[in-house]
Design a protein around this motif. Structure first.
Motif, PDB file in Angstrom:
ATOM      1  N   VAL A 376      66.432  36.248  12.842  1.00 38.56           N
ATOM      2  CA  VAL A 376      65.313  36.958  13.458  1.00 38.56           C
ATOM      3  C   VAL A 376      64.014  36.302  13.027  1.00 38.56           C
ATOM      4  N   VAL A 377      63.115  36.096  13.981  1.00 35.65           N
ATOM      5  CA  VAL A 377      61.819  35.491  13.694  1.00 35.65           C
ATOM      6  C   VAL A 377      60.697  36.455  14.064  1.00 35.65           C
ATOM      7  N   PHE A 413      59.518  27.599  18.582  1.00 36.49           N
ATOM      8  CA  PHE A 413      59.990  27.505  17.203  1.00 36.49           C
ATOM      9  C   PHE A 413      61.431  28.002  17.088  1.00 36.49           C
ATOM     10  N   GLY A 414      61.712  29.162  17.672  1.00 34.99           N
ATOM     11  CA  GLY A 414      63.049  29.735  17.568  1.00 34.99           C
ATOM     12  C   GLY A 414      64.111  28.837  18.175  1.00 34.99           C
ATOM     13  N   ILE A 430      75.408  31.168  17.271  1.00 34.09           N
ATOM     14  CA  ILE A 430      74.388  32.020  16.656  1.00 34.09           C
ATOM     15  C   ILE A 430      73.266  32.299  17.646  1.00 34.09           C
ATOM     16  N   GLY A 431      72.693  33.483  17.546  1.00 36.81           N
ATOM     17  CA  GLY A 431      71.623  33.867  18.453  1.00 36.81           C
ATOM     18  C   GLY A 431      70.343  34.172  17.694  1.00 36.81           C
ATOM     19  N   MET A 432      69.227  33.945  18.348  1.00 37.82           N
ATOM     20  CA  MET A 432      67.921  34.241  17.767  1.00 37.82           C
ATOM     21  C   MET A 432      67.391  35.556  18.324  1.00 37.82           C
ATOM     22  N   VAL A 433      66.641  36.259  17.502  1.00 36.92           N
ATOM     23  CA  VAL A 433      65.949  37.483  17.910  1.00 36.92           C
ATOM     24  C   VAL A 433      64.470  37.301  17.606  1.00 36.92           C
ATOM     25  N   ILE A 434      63.607  37.658  18.537  1.00 35.32           N
ATOM     26  CA  ILE A 434      62.161  37.634  18.314  1.00 35.32           C
ATOM     27  C   ILE A 434      61.653  39.069  18.245  1.00 35.32           C
TER      28      ILE A 434
END
Length: 569
Positions: A376-377, A413-414, A430-434
């Motif tokens: 998470v970012v 960035f993510g 893998i997944g990113m969360v904003i």
């Protein structure tokens, strides 16, 4: 609550620059034959459309000989126009688009991949291009296939008995915290009070509920009653918590790793493992501010003694590993590690070391990298999801605002950080969360297009939607607005936009307030403060009359509603 730090690149002497130039010329002569070789390649292209506009994410895989730089080309079928791009230099002539690699991502070994993307606009239809060329070679996917839009993984059904889904945010509605919802409705936020937000377990007492409030089990029961597909919780009580800030310090001392494990993580895991919650996807965000501080705040002019202590005693690493071991063992619990944001880890001096640290920590758990579902970012921060008018190029990177960073928003960035994490050993799934809860930056001061100013600082300041005095400002920012509403799978590689920080909850008090929560007074929350090394000695940008972190801040919530982008209707 979120500390932003960076280390600007040191200026080079004329002698060093000349030496580098000569070495570069020699290297060019040696590699000129291979720089543009590409006997085979594969490109993926996926978009997230919002009607007249879209975000495109591309992946390049070099199937031929190694290259030291690359140029990607394609033609649009319609009237699509490229706006802001990232991880490459974009140019467009009519329908033809050319993207050249940057200094840090030009080298691609055989079978190596990289990612890039852009924000675009169109009218009519937005047909995806089907033919791409890499260094003049048509990417027909030899050892692959013709580029096609990247599909979003199909999630497991929410009522699947707790099996692990590819994306826990997809296929079900999120839990709406009734306590936050009541605060929002009472402060004029009825239009957003039904949005899912995370519950912060910021002390041991929060597990059972504080001052008559809901505890973890009560929230999980409420989520089941709502028929929610997922519920979100922030795991946030490490020993020596938030070593570079005072506003969000915690109750546990630097050496209290035993209490963290037995009194905090163990009870949380025990409750989450209750079989009556097996059909609920429980999403956990692991310890904001912790591991990034071990990259940025242990040396140089941004170092703090507290962060150095946490690096030396290893309790941040031990605590995160213990949390991952306990939570990953529960099949319907999902773990996302906090990865700061572009204004913290985007600089090249922090980018790779952070990814390597995360990989080292994960590999030290029982399940290794499989103990982590994603990252998470922008947790509890204000960095925009996208900067639609501010390009990142050799000119803008020299501005005071960009300050040599390769990234100016969380989408770019993510996406790039995800690729680096995969390169360092994490799963390609893998997944990113904003966290988009407070990064909308709408209102009358929001720019509406690019600037034609000749001075680079004037141009960048006119183009950026992020209106903070400095990207290092993190506390109760004046002028901020609600960001994109929570959404599943908003772009390739991203599991969700989420409201991790519940809008309206303070980052920290603007003056010293006595409390029994272990929270101190940080001058970065003082609107009269002129800054320090962590924010380039800039004004704090903080709102006045703020309560303790996590407490309801009515004036801030009203501002977030007023400056929401997209606007609240």
């Amino acid at each position: 609550m979120k500390v932003n730090v960076h280390r600007p690149r040191a200026s080079r002497s004329v002698v060093t620059a000349l030496s580098a130039l000569l070495l570069g010329l020699v290297a060019t002569l040696i590699t000129i034959g291979s720089a543009h070789a590409a006997a085979g390649c594969k490109v993926t292209y996926g978009t997230n459309d919002w009607g007249g506009g879209f975000t495109a994410n591309l992946g390049i895989t070099n199937l031929g000989d190694p290259v030291t730089s690359w140029t990607l080309e394609w033609d649009f079928a319609g009237n699509q126009q490229v706006g802001q791009g990232w991880s490459g230099t974009f140019t467009q002539s009519s329908k033809h688009v050319t993207v050249k690699s940057l200094s840090y991502n030009g080298a691609l070994a055989t079978n190596a991949s990289t990612s890039l993307g852009f924000n675009g606009s169109y009218s009519g239809t937005n047909t995806a291009p089907t033919t791409f060329k890499l260094n003049g070679t048509t990417c027909d996917g030899t050892a692959g296939s013709t580029p096609t839009p990247t599909p979003t993984p199909t999630p497991t059904d929410p009522g699947d008995g707790g099996s692990h889904a590819a994306n826990p945010f997809a296929g079900g509605k999120g839990y709406v915290n009734p306590e936050w919802s009541a605060e929002a409705k009472g402060d004029g936020g009825t239009a957003v009070a039904n949005q899912p937000t995370a519950v912060w377990l910021d002390r041991i007492a929060a597990i059972n509920g504080v001052n008559g409030g809901m505890g973890l089990r009560a929230h999980l029961d409420a989520a089941v009653s709502q028929g929610a597909g997922y519920a979100q919780f922030v795991i946030y009580d490490l020993p020596g918590r938030d070593c570079a800030a005072l506003a969000s310090n915690g109750e546990l001392g630097a050496t209290d790793i035993g209490r963290y494990q037995s009194e905090y993580i163990d009870p949380i895991a025990s409750i989450m493992a209750d079989s009556k919650y097996a059909n609920l996807k429980i999403i956990t965000y692991i310890e904001p501010d912790s591991l990034p501080n071990l990259v940025t705040n242990v040396s140089g002019n941004t170092a703090t003694a507290a962060c150095q202590t946490m690096q030396q005693n290893g309790n941040y690493v031990k605590g995160v590993q213990y949390a991952l071991n306990k939570l990953h063992a529960i099949s319907n619990v999902y773990t996302y590690i906090d990865a700061a944001h572009h204004g913290w880890l985007g600089w090249d001096s922090n980018f790779n070391p952070a990814a390597q640290l995360f990989a080292t920590v994960a590999k030290g758990t029982t399940a290794g990298v499989n103990s982590v579902d994603g990252f998470v970012v922008n947790t509890a921060n204000y960095s925009p999801t996208t900067e639609p008018y501010l390009p990142v190029n050799d000119q803008t990177r020299q501005s005071k605002w960009v300050d040599w960073n390769y990234y100016v928003d969380e989408s770019s960035f993510g996406a790039a950080f995800r690729q680096q994490l995969i390169a360092d050993g994490f799963s390609s799934g893998i997944g990113m969360v904003i966290d988009t809860s407070r990064n909308g930056w709408g209102g009358s001061s929001r720019p509406t297009g690019p600037s034609t100013a000749s001075d680079i600082n004037t141009q960048v300041n006119a183009e950026r939607v992020d209106r903070r005095p400095h990207v290092g400002d993190w506390c109760n920012q004046s002028g901020a607005g609600l960001g994109a509403r929570p959404a599943a799978a908003p772009a390739t590689g991203f599991d969700a936009y989420a409201w991790v920080k519940p809008p309206g909850e303070s980052d920290g008090s603007s003056s010293a307030i006595s409390n029994d929560e272990g929270k101190g007074f940080d001058r970065m929350c003082d609107p009269t403060y002129g800054g320090n090394a962590l924010n380039g000695n800039s004004p704090s940008g903080a709102l006045a009359n703020a309560p303790l972190s996590g407490h309801w801040f009515s004036a801030q919530f009203h501002q977030l509603l007023q400056n929401a982008y997209p606007a609240v209707s």
